[in-house]
Design a protein around this motif. Structure first.
Motif, short mmCIF file in Angstrom:
data_model
loop_
_atom_site.label_atom_id
_atom_site.label_comp_id
_atom_site.label_asym_id
_atom_site.label_seq_id
_atom_site.Cartn_x
_atom_site.Cartn_y
_atom_site.Cartn_z
N GLN A 46 12.70 1.95 1.12
CA GLN A 46 12.61 0.89 0.13
C GLN A 46 11.40 1.07 -0.79
O GLN A 46 11.48 0.86 -2.01
CB GLN A 46 12.53 -0.47 0.83
N CYS A 47 10.26 1.48 -0.19
CA CYS A 47 9.05 1.65 -0.99
C CYS A 47 9.17 2.84 -1.93
O CYS A 47 8.66 2.81 -3.05
CB CYS A 47 7.84 1.81 -0.08
N ALA A 48 9.84 3.90 -1.48
CA ALA A 48 10.04 5.05 -2.35
C ALA A 48 10.90 4.67 -3.55
O ALA A 48 10.61 5.06 -4.69
CB ALA A 48 10.69 6.19 -1.57
N ALA A 49 11.96 3.90 -3.31
CA ALA A 49 12.81 3.46 -4.42
C ALA A 49 12.03 2.57 -5.38
O ALA A 49 12.14 2.72 -6.61
CB ALA A 49 14.02 2.71 -3.86
N ALA A 50 11.23 1.65 -4.84
CA ALA A 50 10.44 0.77 -5.70
C ALA A 50 9.42 1.56 -6.51
O ALA A 50 9.19 1.29 -7.70
CB ALA A 50 9.75 -0.29 -4.85
N ALA A 51 8.79 2.56 -5.88
CA ALA A 51 7.79 3.36 -6.58
C ALA A 51 8.42 4.15 -7.73
O ALA A 51 7.79 4.37 -8.77
CB ALA A 51 7.12 4.32 -5.60
N LEU A 52 9.68 4.56 -7.57
CA LEU A 52 10.40 5.31 -8.61
C LEU A 52 11.16 4.39 -9.56
O LEU A 52 11.74 4.86 -10.54
CB LEU A 52 11.38 6.28 -7.96
N GLN A 53 11.17 3.11 -9.23
CA GLN A 53 11.89 2.11 -10.03
C GLN A 53 13.38 2.46 -10.16
O GLN A 53 13.97 2.42 -11.24
CB GLN A 53 11.25 1.96 -11.42
N VAL A 54 13.95 2.80 -9.01
CA VAL A 54 15.39 3.06 -8.94
C VAL A 54 15.95 2.26 -7.77
O VAL A 54 15.22 1.91 -6.84
CB VAL A 54 15.70 4.56 -8.75
N PRO A 55 17.26 1.97 -7.77
CA PRO A 55 17.83 1.23 -6.66
C PRO A 55 18.09 2.12 -5.45
O PRO A 55 18.14 3.35 -5.56
CB PRO A 55 19.16 0.72 -7.23
N LEU A 56 18.27 1.48 -4.30
CA LEU A 56 18.76 2.19 -3.11
C LEU A 56 20.27 2.33 -3.21
O LEU A 56 20.97 1.38 -3.58
CB LEU A 56 18.40 1.43 -1.84
N LYS A 57 20.78 3.52 -2.87
CA LYS A 57 22.21 3.77 -2.89
C LYS A 57 22.60 4.49 -1.61
O LYS A 57 21.86 5.35 -1.13
CB LYS A 57 22.60 4.64 -4.09
N ARG A 114 0.83 -1.20 0.00
CA ARG A 114 0.00 0.00 0.00
C ARG A 114 0.87 1.26 0.00
O ARG A 114 0.57 2.24 -0.67
CB ARG A 114 -0.94 0.00 1.20
N LEU A 115 1.95 1.23 0.76
CA LEU A 115 2.84 2.38 0.82
C LEU A 115 3.48 2.64 -0.54
O LEU A 115 3.53 3.79 -1.01
CB LEU A 115 3.91 2.17 1.89
N GLU A 116 3.95 1.58 -1.18
CA GLU A 116 4.56 1.76 -2.50
C GLU A 116 3.55 2.30 -3.51
O GLU A 116 3.86 3.21 -4.29
CB GLU A 116 5.11 0.42 -3.00
N ALA A 117 2.32 1.77 -3.49
CA ALA A 117 1.30 2.23 -4.43
C ALA A 117 0.94 3.69 -4.19
O ALA A 117 0.75 4.46 -5.14
CB ALA A 117 0.06 1.34 -4.31
N THR A 118 0.85 4.08 -2.92
CA THR A 118 0.52 5.46 -2.60
C THR A 118 1.63 6.40 -3.06
O THR A 118 1.36 7.47 -3.63
CB THR A 118 0.31 5.61 -1.09
N LEU A 119 2.87 6.01 -2.84
CA LEU A 119 3.99 6.85 -3.27
C LEU A 119 4.08 6.92 -4.80
O LEU A 119 4.37 7.98 -5.36
CB LEU A 119 5.30 6.32 -2.68
N ARG A 120 3.81 5.82 -5.47
CA ARG A 120 3.84 5.84 -6.92
C ARG A 120 2.82 6.85 -7.46
O ARG A 120 3.10 7.61 -8.38
CB ARG A 120 3.54 4.45 -7.48
N GLU A 121 1.64 6.86 -6.85
CA GLU A 121 0.61 7.80 -7.27
C GLU A 121 1.01 9.24 -6.97
O GLU A 121 0.84 10.14 -7.81
CB GLU A 121 -0.71 7.47 -6.56
N SER A 122 1.56 9.47 -5.78
CA SER A 122 1.89 10.85 -5.43
C SER A 122 3.12 11.36 -6.19
O SER A 122 3.21 12.55 -6.49
CB SER A 122 2.09 10.98 -3.91
N PHE A 123 4.06 10.47 -6.52
CA PHE A 123 5.18 10.89 -7.36
C PHE A 123 4.67 11.36 -8.72
O PHE A 123 5.23 12.28 -9.32
CB PHE A 123 6.17 9.74 -7.55
#
Length: 261
Positions: free
Chosen positions: A93-104, A62-71
């Motif tokens: 982790q969810c923010a990175a997944a929502a943006l489809q980028v890795p964690l660095k 749910r967190l990833e989906a919400t962030l994907r929408e708000s991004f």
């Protein structure tokens, strides 16, 4: 500390601001939220206002989906909570997944955490320096563990004492061009009133004062007495004109009223 802007710098459109408050402890009521109060305390003196707020648990899908929408919607979003190093902290982790980028690991964040904790930064605390690739740090004036900014979103800890000065720093460093005249709010309390009797007045009021936010809050006392809190929010001179209009109407109807604030 770098302050490269990652938001749309155009002031042609007003800034739309949202909050995402994250944590199972908030949803369960174990912890009472303070972020909404603190955000309004920072925004109003700068002539800014919130448009929406969401409260989410730590459930990652749910967190990833919400962030994907708000991004995707382009709003300025302040996110509080879930950026620690424990397994239930999943916001990074969810923010990175929502943006489809890795964690660095961000070098500046690593340096801040090492400066605060020394060798105790490893192996766990340093994980808090892992951000979605492309993020920038938000300084933490409380314990030097930074938050991060990416794609108009600003991620901060769930602790209000840490998050409030971090949000203030973000506003002043990224969004000062949107600052405007401070908004104020005033209201009167109408005794023995019913909202249905005021609908036509309120419709006419909104036509006359389109720049104001009109609000009406009905109340019933323990003794069954009906009250209406009627007020307006906006620029000071317009609010004062609007309140005078309300008072004239109340007195013309022969009703008792009092100033609230």
């Amino acid at each position: 500390m770098a302050t490269e802007n990652t938001h749309n710098s155009s002031t042609a459109q007003p800034l739309t601001i949202g909050l995402i408050i994250i944590g199972d402890e908030v949803l369960s009521g174990k912890r009472q939220d303070r972020h909404l109060h603190n955000a309004n305390k920072l925004l109003r003196p700068r002539g800014l206002a919130l448009s929406w707020v969401k409260i989410l648990g730590d459930e990652p899908n749910r967190l990833e989906a919400t962030l994907r929408e708000s991004f995707a919607n382009g709003d300025c979003v302040f996110c509080f909570g879930g950026i620690g190093a424990t397994p239930d902290d999943r916001t990074r982790q969810c923010a990175a997944a929502a943006l489809q980028v890795p964690l660095k690991r961000h070098p500046e964040a690593v340096a801040e955490i090492e400066a605060q904790f020394g060798e105790a930064a490893y192996p766990q605390r340093v994980k808090m320096a892992e951000y979605p690739q492309g993020a920038q740090v938000i300084p933490n004036f409380f314990n030097r563990v930074p938050g991060f900014t990416i794609s108009n979103h600003h991620f901060m800890p769930g602790f209000p004492k840490m998050a409030e000065p971090m949000m203030e720093w973000v506003l002043d460093n990224y969004y000062s061009q949107y600052f405007g005249e401070q908004q104020i709010e005033k209201a009167i309390l109408i005794h023995d009133g019913q909202e249905s009797e005021w609908i036509e007045f309120m419709e006419a009021f909104e036509q006359e004062f389109p720049e104001l936010r009109l609000f009406s809050l009905p109340k019933i006392t323990d003794e069954g007495k009906r009250l209406i809190e009627l007020g307006a929010e906006g620029q000071k001179n317009l609010v004062e004109q609007g309140i005078k209009k309300m008072v004239v109407e109340v007195e013309a109807r022969g009703l008792i009223w009092e100033n609230l604030y």
